[in-house]
Scaffold this motif. Structure first.
Motif, PDB file in Angstrom:
ATOM      1  N   ALA A 295       0.961  -1.117  -0.027  1.00 46.51           N
ATOM      2  CA  ALA A 295       0.045   0.005   0.030  1.00 46.51           C
ATOM      3  C   ALA A 295       0.840   1.051  -0.154  1.00 46.51           C
ATOM      4  N   ARG A 296       1.830   1.425   0.779  1.00 47.88           N
ATOM      5  CA  ARG A 296       2.640   2.488   0.975  1.00 47.88           C
ATOM      6  C   ARG A 296       3.585   2.532  -0.468  1.00 47.88           C
ATOM      7  N   LYS A 297       4.073   1.467  -0.993  1.00 50.71           N
ATOM      8  CA  LYS A 297       4.717   1.552  -2.080  1.00 50.71           C
ATOM      9  C   LYS A 297       4.059   2.163  -3.411  1.00 50.71           C
ATOM     10  N   VAL A 298       2.663   1.905  -3.296  1.00 52.20           N
ATOM     11  CA  VAL A 298       1.652   2.447  -4.521  1.00 52.20           C
ATOM     12  C   VAL A 298       1.200   3.871  -4.221  1.00 52.20           C
ATOM     13  N   GLY A 299       1.397   4.265  -3.014  1.00 53.46           N
ATOM     14  CA  GLY A 299       0.886   5.656  -3.047  1.00 53.46           C
ATOM     15  C   GLY A 299      -0.245   5.813  -2.006  1.00 53.46           C
ATOM     16  N   HIS A 305      -7.010   1.873   3.602  1.00 55.98           N
ATOM     17  CA  HIS A 305      -7.515   2.595   2.411  1.00 55.98           C
ATOM     18  C   HIS A 305      -7.204   1.716   1.111  1.00 55.98           C
ATOM     19  N   PHE A 306      -5.979   1.266   1.008  1.00 57.00           N
ATOM     20  CA  PHE A 306      -5.490   0.400  -0.216  1.00 57.00           C
ATOM     21  C   PHE A 306      -6.556  -0.825  -0.424  1.00 57.00           C
ATOM     22  N   ILE A 307      -6.839  -1.494   0.699  1.00 51.19           N
ATOM     23  CA  ILE A 307      -7.704  -2.672   0.744  1.00 51.19           C
ATOM     24  C   ILE A 307      -9.380  -2.309   0.161  1.00 51.19           C
TER      25      ILE A 307
END
Length: 326
Positions: A295-299, A305-307
């Motif tokens: 999640a952190r690597k893709v912004g 939030h990513f999920i």
């Protein structure tokens, strides 16, 4: 002018003059329930040799319309723009939006062009007519199909946003032949018509989508749009906002939004999400990184939030997606 019942539903306020000449034909088609639930499906089709008074004005008709001009010139007004339908062009529209089309004559240009933005490249068209209403050599001759189902509306609106409703196709295009195949199958009452027609409709939409893709390469895409794509694809892991991208490109965010949508079919926000999720899926398939790290690597600022975004777009959680690929 009259109200007209089309496809079993009354379209109040639809105006038309069915001024067609010898050689014209049309046929309605009722797809099976299976076809309507699973396939792209045909609703009606035909071939028209139009007289000078041929005219249609309507909206709120739940269908997609594709017309291929064989000879002569027609006129289309759609999304407040005017277009000439010349030989070798395909016109594709979503008929839930207001559309006006017909023979290229004063019948349309005089009556309806007042509110439409004229194409600066267009020239007035003169149409000859005789005592019986038309010279067949000047007639607008076109094949057409009405279709729906599956992702029809999504495809059509993506094409419209990227290229507009009128597309010039080359001599190598398969679209005229595809339409002819649908016509032949329809006239023959083919017992497997639903399946065959769906396959042909996919071929038509695929060719137009490939044309959209090829049209976005190289000089066809403005430098500003290429710049926005470059920023997103190089800096997607950082916080990115429309204001930030527009400021870096020294352009109004409103103008950038319109330009980006026109040439990609996506808003800047939609494209950013699409690109981030694509990168996230690569990491889920090829690394053992925990979801919070991906999640952190893709912004994304948090795993939750990513999920949430991943599930909204993929109908599956990141971990379940990873399991499918292990």
């Amino acid at each position: 002018m009259n109200n007209v019942s089309i496809g079993g539903g009354s379209l109040q306020g639809t105006l038309y003059t069915m001024n067609t000449l010898r050689g014209s034909w049309s046929r309605e088609y009722t797809p099976s329930l299976v076809a309507k639930s699973l396939f792209y499906y045909l609703q009606s089709a035909g071939h028209f040799v139009s007289g000078p008074a041929y005219y249609t004005k309507r909206k709120n008709y739940d269908t997609m319309l594709l017309m291929y001009t064989i000879r002569g010139t027609g006129k289309l007004i759609y999304r407040n723009r005017s277009y000439d339908l010349t030989p070798g062009t395909v016109c594709i529209i979503d008929c839930t939006e207001e559309q006006i089309y017909g023979s290229c004559s004063d019948n349309i240009s005089g009556r309806d062009m007042g509110e439409a933005e004229k194409d600066p490249a267009e020239e007035p068209a003169n149409r000859a007519n005789d005592a019986n209403g038309a010279d067949r050599n000047d007639a607008w001759v076109f094949d057409w199909i009405h279709f729906n189902g599956s992702e029809s509306r999504g495809y059509v609106n993506h094409i419209l946003n990227a290229m507009g409703p009128v597309i010039h196709i080359g001599q190598s295009s398969g679209i005229p032949g595809y339409i002819s195949r649908i016509h032949r199958l329809l006239k023959a009452n083919d017992e497997n018509f639903d399946v065959k027609a769906s396959c042909i409709l996919v071929e038509i939409l695929t060719e137009l989508m490939l044309k959209v893709s090829s049209g976005k390469e190289g000089e066809g895409v403005p430098a500003l749009v290429q710049g926005a794509l470059h920023i997103i694809e190089r800096q997607y892991a950082r916080p990115l906002a429309l204001d930030t991208i527009a400021e870096r490109l020294c352009i109004s965010k409103y103008h950038l939004s319109r330009l980006f949508k026109l040439h990609t079919g996506y808003s800047l926000y939609e494209y950013l999400i699409k690109f981030r999720l694509s990168q996230g899926k690569v990491l889920l398939k090829t690394t053992d990184d925990p979801v919070c790290e991906i999640a952190r690597k893709v912004g994304y600022d948090s795993a939750s939030h990513f999920i949430k975004v991943f599930r909204q777009h993929e109908n599956i959680t990141p971990l379940k997606f990873r399991k499918y690929w292990r």
